[in-house]
Write a protein that holds these residues in place. Sequence first.
Motif, PDB file in Angstrom:
ATOM      1  N   VAL A 193       0.864  -1.181   0.000  1.00  0.00           N
ATOM      2  CA  VAL A 193       0.000   0.000   0.000  1.00  0.00           C
ATOM      3  C   VAL A 193       0.898   1.227   0.000  1.00  0.00           C
ATOM      4  O   VAL A 193       1.669   1.440   0.944  1.00  0.00           O
ATOM      5  N   ASP A 194       0.824   1.972  -1.084  1.00  0.00           N
ATOM      6  CA  ASP A 194       1.715   3.129  -1.285  1.00  0.00           C
ATOM      7  C   ASP A 194       3.172   2.753  -1.049  1.00  0.00           C
ATOM      8  O   ASP A 194       3.919   3.464  -0.361  1.00  0.00           O
ATOM      9  N   GLY A 195       3.559   1.609  -1.619  1.00  0.00           N
ATOM     10  CA  GLY A 195       4.952   1.198  -1.597  1.00  0.00           C
ATOM     11  C   GLY A 195       5.408   0.452  -0.365  1.00  0.00           C
ATOM     12  O   GLY A 195       6.551  -0.010  -0.302  1.00  0.00           O
ATOM     13  N   VAL A 196       4.539   0.288   0.622  1.00  0.00           N
ATOM     14  CA  VAL A 196       4.905  -0.388   1.870  1.00  0.00           C
ATOM     15  C   VAL A 196       4.215  -1.753   1.942  1.00  0.00           C
ATOM     16  O   VAL A 196       2.988  -1.842   1.813  1.00  0.00           O
ATOM     17  N   ARG A 197       5.019  -2.788   2.149  1.00  0.00           N
ATOM     18  CA  ARG A 197       4.446  -4.137   2.246  1.00  0.00           C
ATOM     19  C   ARG A 197       3.635  -4.261   3.525  1.00  0.00           C
ATOM     20  O   ARG A 197       4.069  -3.832   4.594  1.00  0.00           O
ATOM     21  N   ILE A 198       2.447  -4.848   3.411  1.00  0.00           N
ATOM     22  CA  ILE A 198       1.565  -4.996   4.568  1.00  0.00           C
ATOM     23  C   ILE A 198       1.241  -6.466   4.793  1.00  0.00           C
ATOM     24  O   ILE A 198       1.415  -7.295   3.897  1.00  0.00           O
ATOM     25  N   GLN A 199       0.787  -6.772   5.982  1.00  0.00           N
ATOM     26  CA  GLN A 199       0.247  -8.103   6.244  1.00  0.00           C
ATOM     27  C   GLN A 199      -1.137  -8.162   5.608  1.00  0.00           C
ATOM     28  O   GLN A 199      -1.950  -7.254   5.804  1.00  0.00           O
ATOM     29  N   THR A 200      -1.411  -9.193   4.855  1.00  0.00           N
ATOM     30  CA  THR A 200      -2.695  -9.283   4.151  1.00  0.00           C
ATOM     31  C   THR A 200      -3.847  -9.282   5.145  1.00  0.00           C
ATOM     32  O   THR A 200      -3.912 -10.149   6.023  1.00  0.00           O
ATOM     33  N   PRO A 201      -4.759  -8.313   5.049  1.00  0.00           N
ATOM     34  CA  PRO A 201      -5.909  -8.274   5.964  1.00  0.00           C
ATOM     35  C   PRO A 201      -6.742  -9.549   5.844  1.00  0.00           C
ATOM     36  O   PRO A 201      -6.898 -10.108   4.761  1.00  0.00           O
ATOM     37  N   GLY A 202      -7.285  -9.996   6.959  1.00  0.00           N
ATOM     38  CA  GLY A 202      -8.007 -11.258   6.973  1.00  0.00           C
ATOM     39  C   GLY A 202      -9.404 -11.202   6.399  1.00  0.00           C
ATOM     40  O   GLY A 202      -9.942 -12.229   5.964  1.00  0.00           O
ATOM     41  N   THR A 203     -10.019 -10.024   6.382  1.00  0.00           N
ATOM     42  CA  THR A 203     -11.392  -9.892   5.898  1.00  0.00           C
ATOM     43  C   THR A 203     -11.545  -8.642   5.038  1.00  0.00           C
ATOM     44  O   THR A 203     -10.683  -7.755   5.049  1.00  0.00           O
ATOM     45  N   TYR A 204     -12.663  -8.582   4.333  1.00  0.00           N
ATOM     46  CA  TYR A 204     -12.981  -7.380   3.564  1.00  0.00           C
ATOM     47  C   TYR A 204     -13.056  -6.166   4.480  1.00  0.00           C
ATOM     48  O   TYR A 204     -12.546  -5.096   4.156  1.00  0.00           O
ATOM     49  N   GLU A 205     -13.691  -6.339   5.634  1.00  0.00           N
ATOM     50  CA  GLU A 205     -13.849  -5.230   6.567  1.00  0.00           C
ATOM     51  C   GLU A 205     -12.491  -4.698   7.034  1.00  0.00           C
ATOM     52  O   GLU A 205     -12.292  -3.484   7.156  1.00  0.00           O
ATOM     53  N   ASP A 206     -11.557  -5.618   7.289  1.00  0.00           N
ATOM     54  CA  ASP A 206     -10.219  -5.202   7.719  1.00  0.00           C
ATOM     55  C   ASP A 206      -9.499  -4.434   6.609  1.00  0.00           C
ATOM     56  O   ASP A 206      -8.835  -3.424   6.863  1.00  0.00           O
ATOM     57  N   PHE A 207      -9.617  -4.930   5.378  1.00  0.00           N
ATOM     58  CA  PHE A 207      -8.956  -4.272   4.251  1.00  0.00           C
ATOM     59  C   PHE A 207      -9.591  -2.904   4.004  1.00  0.00           C
ATOM     60  O   PHE A 207      -8.897  -1.917   3.749  1.00  0.00           O
ATOM     61  N   LYS A 208     -10.896  -2.843   4.089  1.00  0.00           N
ATOM     62  CA  LYS A 208     -11.609  -1.577   3.899  1.00  0.00           C
ATOM     63  C   LYS A 208     -11.181  -0.561   4.956  1.00  0.00           C
ATOM     64  O   LYS A 208     -10.935   0.618   4.642  1.00  0.00           O
ATOM     65  N   ALA A 209     -11.057  -1.022   6.200  1.00  0.00           N
ATOM     66  CA  ALA A 209     -10.652  -0.131   7.279  1.00  0.00           C
ATOM     67  C   ALA A 209      -9.244   0.398   7.038  1.00  0.00           C
ATOM     68  O   ALA A 209      -8.951   1.577   7.309  1.00  0.00           O
ATOM     69  N   LEU A 210      -8.371  -0.464   6.521  1.00  0.00           N
ATOM     70  CA  LEU A 210      -7.005  -0.033   6.215  1.00  0.00           C
ATOM     71  C   LEU A 210      -7.008   1.050   5.141  1.00  0.00           C
ATOM     72  O   LEU A 210      -6.339   2.082   5.276  1.00  0.00           O
ATOM     73  N   ILE A 211      -7.775   0.824   4.088  1.00  0.00           N
ATOM     74  CA  ILE A 211      -7.848   1.816   3.008  1.00  0.00           C
ATOM     75  C   ILE A 211      -8.444   3.122   3.510  1.00  0.00           C
ATOM     76  O   ILE A 211      -7.930   4.212   3.211  1.00  0.00           O
ATOM     77  N   GLU A 212      -9.512   3.031   4.292  1.00  0.00           N
ATOM     78  CA  GLU A 212     -10.138   4.233   4.825  1.00  0.00           C
ATOM     79  C   GLU A 212      -9.166   5.019   5.700  1.00  0.00           C
ATOM     80  O   GLU A 212      -9.107   6.257   5.640  1.00  0.00           O
ATOM     81  N   SER A 213      -8.367   4.303   6.480  1.00  0.00           N
ATOM     82  CA  SER A 213      -7.419   4.998   7.360  1.00  0.00           C
ATOM     83  C   SER A 213      -6.354   5.723   6.561  1.00  0.00           C
ATOM     84  O   SER A 213      -5.925   6.818   6.933  1.00  0.00           O
ATOM     85  N   ARG A 214      -5.935   5.124   5.435  1.00  0.00           N
ATOM     86  CA  ARG A 214      -4.908   5.771   4.608  1.00  0.00           C
ATOM     87  C   ARG A 214      -5.502   6.949   3.826  1.00  0.00           C
ATOM     88  O   ARG A 214      -4.843   7.964   3.638  1.00  0.00           O
ATOM     89  N   LEU A 215      -6.745   6.820   3.376  1.00  0.00           N
ATOM     90  CA  LEU A 215      -7.377   7.895   2.619  1.00  0.00           C
ATOM     91  C   LEU A 215      -7.687   9.099   3.503  1.00  0.00           C
ATOM     92  O   LEU A 215      -7.776  10.237   2.996  1.00  0.00           O
ATOM     93  N   SER A 216      -7.841   8.868   4.777  1.00  0.00           N
ATOM     94  CA  SER A 216      -8.208   9.973   5.674  1.00  0.00           C
ATOM     95  C   SER A 216      -7.010  10.785   6.126  1.00  0.00           C
ATOM     96  O   SER A 216      -7.165  11.803   6.796  1.00  0.00           O
ATOM     97  N   ARG A 217      -5.812  10.351   5.766  1.00  0.00           N
ATOM     98  CA  ARG A 217      -4.617  11.083   6.202  1.00  0.00           C
ATOM     99  C   ARG A 217      -4.442  12.389   5.423  1.00  0.00           C
ATOM    100  O   ARG A 217      -4.809  12.484   4.279  1.00  0.00           O
TER     101      ARG A 217
END
Length: 220
Positions: free
Chosen positions: A196-220
């Motif tokens: 995500v933006d060049g940084v390797r992440i641990q694969t989120p376990g669920t759609y909700e987890d992945f969505k939360a990750l994206i939302e947190s990055r978009l809100s910065r």
Amino acid sequence: MTTLKKNLLAAAVLVAALSVAFGSFLLFAPRGSAPVAAEPASDARPVRDDSHRLTAPRRGELTVVEFLDFECEGCGAVHPTVERLRAEYGDRVTFVARYFPMPGHHNSTTAALAVEAAAGQGRFEAMYGKLFATQKEWGEAKESKAGLFRAYAAGLGLDMARYDAAVKAPATLERVRADQRDGLALGVRGTPTFFVDGVRIQTPGTYEDFKALIESRLSR
């Protein structure tokens, strides 16, 4: 330290060393048809100009890159999540797919070649989707599924002479290897692996987890 303890410690060190070596063998040793033998790139990048983008927002706020293997069950399992996320965030997030066929899968490289051949006719996404949709029908097969992938290509309406030529062309295999070289240099050792933006992440376990990750990055 007693002789017994010394022997047990030596045995543990030997087992650990053998485990690492065996793990490396499983990752890099050629197995199955047409394995990719790639060296890590010296100038590795998560995304390149020719990387396959599944979305192309006018103003991309975030980039999510997946190094994937079309035969990997984990990639097949996360595929619906990726599709759901790109449908929801495709106007804000650039989703990128990169090849990383694993040697333990007999048809992983064959699948990547089929998708890249389709990409040459502007049908990357169509073949990408087709292989994940049918993964249970051909995944884990010991025999080559090149003929089946060719049938998929025909069903997508591709020019089959061009498709056949592309599958056999050294440049097509090199294109797959180029993605894997970047992945190896960036620390990819299995699939799916996301950046995500060049940084390797641990694969989120669920759609909700992945969505939360994206939302947190978009809100910065």
